[in-house]
Design a protein around this motif. Structure first.
Motif, short mmCIF file in Angstrom:
data_model
loop_
_atom_site.label_atom_id
_atom_site.label_comp_id
_atom_site.label_asym_id
_atom_site.label_seq_id
_atom_site.Cartn_x
_atom_site.Cartn_y
_atom_site.Cartn_z
N UNK A 154 0.82 -1.21 0.00
CA UNK A 154 0.00 0.00 0.00
C UNK A 154 0.86 1.26 0.00
N UNK A 155 1.94 1.24 0.77
CA UNK A 155 2.87 2.38 0.78
C UNK A 155 3.53 2.53 -0.59
N UNK A 156 3.87 1.40 -1.21
CA UNK A 156 4.45 1.40 -2.55
C UNK A 156 3.50 2.07 -3.55
N UNK A 157 2.23 1.71 -3.51
CA UNK A 157 1.24 2.31 -4.42
C UNK A 157 1.16 3.81 -4.21
N UNK A 158 1.10 4.22 -2.94
CA UNK A 158 1.02 5.65 -2.63
C UNK A 158 2.22 6.40 -3.19
N UNK A 159 3.40 5.84 -3.02
CA UNK A 159 4.61 6.52 -3.47
C UNK A 159 4.71 6.54 -4.99
N UNK A 160 4.22 5.51 -5.64
CA UNK A 160 4.23 5.51 -7.11
C UNK A 160 3.34 6.64 -7.64
N UNK A 161 2.20 6.83 -7.01
CA UNK A 161 1.30 7.91 -7.41
C UNK A 161 1.92 9.28 -7.11
#
Length: 425
Positions: free
Chosen positions: A345-352
């Motif tokens: 979930x943190x990965x997704x947030x940072x990609x965005x």
């Protein structure tokens, strides 16, 4: 003899001798078998056979089993991958060619003892460290706790490190050996062949830098690491996310991070580099961050043109089902399967937040090709694992790569590069 080796010798039980005997037996048996069998079949058999050794590791103290695994890899008592990776797994990042996107996270080979053996097992890249400027013992033992039924581990090692001088000597020797092999090779490799690997051999080598526990100037510690170790690294990592060094995570704040990255980048860029240029600089962050924290880190990363982020380190939280385990109250960072959803979930947030402009390494809870695929679709360019290797052994590596290749093919991706961030398209 270092303190860890001395302690290992003192505690070397009958189980330890049995395990070493099994490893040597596999190596000797394999040597006899390989001369009469197809190399690919033999390679598959040898990886599969390591599953027989895993139960013996499980009977040992966690830290002792870890030290024994490092020594086994350092001395060649691990299988060596001879089969080529599926072409769909190959990709280029930072101008470096990775045979596959599956890497070993920092923490396993803290002191760069087993780089050649680990890369030889088929990882696309291996990250050593964290390495501190001065040697330090880390926190008191016991400091590693298995939550076996949950595929998790809690550790509070605290940057136990032999220090940058020892690590530099090892990496320097490996680098020299690599250069000699290239020079003395009877068939001169082409430039493209050399670039397939990195400074340590067939795969890419990352060096993870830490600070000493008692240091009052964190930036000076990281700068010292850059000056001493960057010449041997295909990429560098500033680790400011371990929960086991007091005050370290405060460096993830916007101002602190900006000041730190500027100083480390300046130290790297002021050095003289060949035409390949300086190694890329990454920052490893924690999964226990607020939305504001993530926005601040993304802003700094974009403004300073950071080369990448590793998401993430271990968590101080206890995601279910690990929260019900009797050892859940032990202090330290939790890794393994329960960390997967939180870190992804943190990965997704940072990609965005970074708009897909910065390569991200997805780390946390990866134990299958499906997990790796989910990380990649969520924005990871590369993927790392560690805890799953402790439980699954070397046989896990070819299995994850095969599963990942199958999923890419199933969904019509011609390369792993095409799948990066696919969930957002």
């Amino acid at each position: 003899m270092d303190a860890a080796a001395a302690a290992a010798r003192r505690h070397f039980s009958g189980k330890g001798r049995l395990l070493t005997g099994a490893l040597i037996g596999l190596a000797i048996g394999g040597g006899a078998y390989v001369s009469t069998a197809d190399e690919a079949k033999f390679c598959g058999w040898l990886f599969k056979s390591t599953e027989l050794v895993n139960p013996l590791f499980a009977m040992l103290d966690a830290e002792f089993a870890h030290r024994l695994a490092v020594k086994a890899a350092a001395h060649g008592f691990v299988p060596r991958e001879k089969r080529p990776d599926p072409p769909v797994l190959g990709l280029e990042v930072w101008g470096r060619k990775f045979a596959n996107p599956i890497g070993l996270a920092a923490g396993f080979d803290k002191n760069a003892e087993a780089v050649e053996g680990l890369l030889g097992m088929g990882f696309g890249f291996v990250e050593v460290g964290s390495v501190t400027p001065l040697p330090q013992e880390g926190n008191p033992k016991p400091r590693i706790f298995r939550l076996r039924e949950h595929g998790a581990v809690i550790n509070r090692c605290g940057f136990n490190s032999e220090g940058i001088v020892v690590v530099a000597k090892r990496l320097g020797a490996q680098h020299g050996k690599r250069k000699m092999e290239e020079t003395s090779s009877s068939t001169s490799p082409s430039t493209s062949d050399i670039k397939q690997g990195g400074k340590a051999g067939p795969g890419i080598l990352g060096v993870n830098l830490g600070k000493n526990k008692t240091s009052e100037d964190a930036a000076a510690d990281y700068v010292q690491g850059v000056h001493t170790l960057s010449q041997y690294a295909d990429y560098l990592v500033i680790n400011i996310s371990s929960p086991n060094t007091p005050g370290l995570r405060k460096l993830q704040g916007r101002k602190q991070l900006k000041d730190l990255v500027k100083k480390v980048q300046a130290a790297r860029d002021e050095m003289q580099w060949a035409e390949d240029g300086p190694p890329p600089l990454l920052v490893k962050i924690a999964p226990d961050l607020s939305k504001q924290d993530l926005e601040d880190i993304a802003a700094v990363a974009l403004a300073l043109r950071l080369d990448g982020l590793i998401i993430s380190n271990t968590t101080v939280s206890r995601p279910p089902p690990a929260d019900t385990h009797p050892l859940a109250q032990e202090t330290g960072g939790l890794s393994g399967k329960p960390l997967f959803d939180l870190s992804t979930n943190i990965l997704r947030e940072m990609y965005i937040l970074t708009r897909g402009k910065i390569p991200l390494i997805g780390c946390g809870g990866v134990s299958s090709g499906e997990d790796a695929y989910k990380k990649i679709r969520s924005g990871a360019t590369l993927v790392q694992l560690y805890t799953a290797l402790a439980y699954g052994g070397p046989a896990l590596i070819p299995r994850i790569k095969a599963e990942l290749a199958e999923r890419l093919d199933r969904d019509g991706f011609k390369s792993v590069q095409e799948a990066i961030g696919a969930d957002f398209r």
